[in-house]
Design a protein around this motif. Structure first.
Motif, mmCIF file in Angstrom:
data_model
loop_
_atom_site.group_PDB
_atom_site.id
_atom_site.type_symbol
_atom_site.label_atom_id
_atom_site.label_comp_id
_atom_site.label_asym_id
_atom_site.label_seq_id
_atom_site.Cartn_x
_atom_site.Cartn_y
_atom_site.Cartn_z
ATOM 1 N N LEU A 181 14.013 -3.796 6.052
ATOM 2 C CA LEU A 181 12.842 -3.090 5.539
ATOM 3 C C LEU A 181 12.596 -1.802 6.319
ATOM 4 N N GLN A 182 12.667 -1.897 7.635
ATOM 5 C CA GLN A 182 12.464 -0.701 8.467
ATOM 6 C C GLN A 182 13.573 0.316 8.220
ATOM 7 N N GLN A 183 14.790 -0.152 8.010
ATOM 8 C CA GLN A 183 15.904 0.746 7.746
ATOM 9 C C GLN A 183 15.702 1.499 6.433
ATOM 10 N N ILE A 184 15.265 0.801 5.411
ATOM 11 C CA ILE A 184 14.994 1.450 4.121
ATOM 12 C C ILE A 184 13.876 2.484 4.284
ATOM 13 N N THR A 215 14.568 -2.785 -3.739
ATOM 14 C CA THR A 215 14.998 -3.633 -2.627
ATOM 15 C C THR A 215 13.877 -3.782 -1.613
ATOM 16 N N PHE A 216 13.206 -2.684 -1.304
ATOM 17 C CA PHE A 216 12.091 -2.702 -0.359
ATOM 18 C C PHE A 216 10.995 -3.648 -0.851
ATOM 19 N N ALA A 217 10.618 -3.509 -2.110
ATOM 20 C CA ALA A 217 9.565 -4.358 -2.680
ATOM 21 C C ALA A 217 9.991 -5.820 -2.709
ATOM 22 N N ALA A 218 11.232 -6.076 -3.095
ATOM 23 C CA ALA A 218 11.705 -7.463 -3.164
ATOM 24 C C ALA A 218 11.714 -8.118 -1.788
ATOM 25 N N TYR A 219 12.179 -7.396 -0.772
ATOM 26 C CA TYR A 219 12.185 -7.945 0.588
ATOM 27 C C TYR A 219 10.763 -8.195 1.072
ATOM 28 N N VAL A 226 0.831 -1.206 0.000
ATOM 29 C CA VAL A 226 0.000 0.000 0.000
ATOM 30 C C VAL A 226 0.864 1.254 0.000
ATOM 31 N N HIS A 227 1.980 1.214 0.723
ATOM 32 C CA HIS A 227 2.840 2.395 0.849
ATOM 33 C C HIS A 227 4.070 2.347 -0.059
ATOM 34 N N LEU A 228 4.075 1.475 -1.042
ATOM 35 C CA LEU A 228 5.251 1.312 -1.896
ATOM 36 C C LEU A 228 5.630 2.599 -2.624
ATOM 37 N N GLY A 229 4.656 3.379 -3.026
ATOM 38 C CA GLY A 229 4.939 4.614 -3.739
ATOM 39 C C GLY A 229 5.600 5.677 -2.883
ATOM 40 N N SER A 230 5.468 5.572 -1.576
ATOM 41 C CA SER A 230 6.040 6.602 -0.699
ATOM 42 C C SER A 230 7.326 6.149 -0.020
ATOM 43 N N VAL A 231 7.961 5.107 -0.573
ATOM 44 C CA VAL A 231 9.238 4.646 -0.026
ATOM 45 C C VAL A 231 10.299 5.686 -0.364
ATOM 46 N N PRO A 232 11.003 6.189 0.660
ATOM 47 C CA PRO A 232 12.033 7.197 0.389
ATOM 48 C C PRO A 232 13.242 6.589 -0.321
ATOM 49 N N GLY A 233 14.015 7.425 -0.958
ATOM 50 C CA GLY A 233 15.233 6.966 -1.623
ATOM 51 C C GLY A 233 15.045 6.824 -3.114
ATOM 52 N N ASP A 234 16.074 6.303 -3.754
ATOM 53 C CA ASP A 234 16.047 6.146 -5.204
ATOM 54 C C ASP A 234 15.312 4.864 -5.594
ATOM 55 N N SER A 235 15.292 4.595 -6.887
ATOM 56 C CA SER A 235 14.555 3.432 -7.374
ATOM 57 C C SER A 235 15.185 2.115 -6.922
ATOM 58 N N ALA A 236 16.498 2.115 -6.692
ATOM 59 C CA ALA A 236 17.148 0.893 -6.211
ATOM 60 C C ALA A 236 16.657 0.535 -4.809
ATOM 61 N N GLU A 237 16.515 1.541 -3.963
ATOM 62 C CA GLU A 237 16.007 1.299 -2.611
ATOM 63 C C GLU A 237 14.552 0.836 -2.665
ATOM 64 N N GLN A 238 13.772 1.422 -3.550
ATOM 65 C CA GLN A 238 12.378 1.013 -3.691
ATOM 66 C C GLN A 238 12.282 -0.423 -4.188
ATOM 67 N N PHE A 250 16.154 -16.328 11.547
ATOM 68 C CA PHE A 250 17.183 -15.280 11.541
ATOM 69 C C PHE A 250 17.071 -14.428 10.283
ATOM 70 N N ALA A 251 16.849 -15.063 9.153
ATOM 71 C CA ALA A 251 16.701 -14.329 7.892
ATOM 72 C C ALA A 251 15.494 -13.398 7.952
ATOM 73 N N VAL A 252 14.401 -13.855 8.542
ATOM 74 C CA VAL A 252 13.212 -13.000 8.679
ATOM 75 C C VAL A 252 13.533 -11.784 9.543
ATOM 76 N N ALA A 253 14.235 -11.995 10.641
ATOM 77 C CA ALA A 253 14.588 -10.871 11.520
ATOM 78 C C ALA A 253 15.467 -9.856 10.800
ATOM 79 N N VAL A 254 16.471 -10.334 10.092
ATOM 80 C CA VAL A 254 17.393 -9.428 9.399
ATOM 81 C C VAL A 254 16.679 -8.678 8.275
ATOM 82 N N MET A 255 15.882 -9.378 7.495
ATOM 83 C CA MET A 255 15.194 -8.726 6.375
ATOM 84 C C MET A 255 14.128 -7.746 6.863
ATOM 85 N N THR A 256 13.481 -8.060 7.969
ATOM 86 C CA THR A 256 12.496 -7.145 8.544
ATOM 87 C C THR A 256 13.178 -5.874 9.049
#
Length: 121
Positions: free
Chosen positions: A113-116, A68-72, A54-66, A104-110
């Motif tokens: 996501l918050q960091q992005i 990465t956010f979507a892929a995660y 729902v909030h994918l369009g408002s992800v800050p940063g460049d298209s690479a960060e967006q 562990f992978a879920v914790a790191v990827m989550t």
């Protein structure tokens, strides 16, 4: 992103990691308690996926960060079921190792996501 949801996901994935590590140490296999915790993690990841899309369009940063956010966000809900499925098929001590690594992978990827999400704030 919803910060409380991120914290809840981090806590539940660490609980799943602890359960899996404890089961591995005692040479136990998957049981209902572990499946329940994995189910709670999965439910949280599905809610996070909906919020992220729902909030994918408002992800800050460049298209690479967006991207990465979507892929995660899209990949994360597949991790716990895959780890539990492998643990159900593998009847050895290493089955719980797979679940622990998945948690562990879920914790790191989550956390990532918050960091992005926080890049713009």
């Amino acid at each position: 992103m919803l910060y409380p949801l991120t914290v809840a996901l981090l806590v539940t994935s660490v609980v799943l990691l602890a359960f899996a590590a404890g089961y591995a140490a005692r040479r136990r296999l998957v049981d209902d308690r572990l499946l329940l915790v994995a189910g709670v993690v999965e439910l949280g990841l599905l809610v996070q996926l909906v919020v992220a899309l729902v909030h994918l369009g408002s992800v800050p940063g460049d298209s690479a960060e967006q991207a990465t956010f979507a892929a995660y966000a899209i990949t994360l809900p597949f991790v716990p079921p895959a780890a539990v499925f492998l643990a159900l098929k593998e009847k050895s001590r290493w089955a719980m190792g797979v679940v622990a690594v998945g948690a562990f992978a879920v914790a790191v990827m989550t956390a990532r996501l918050q960091q992005i999400w926080n890049l713009g704030g």
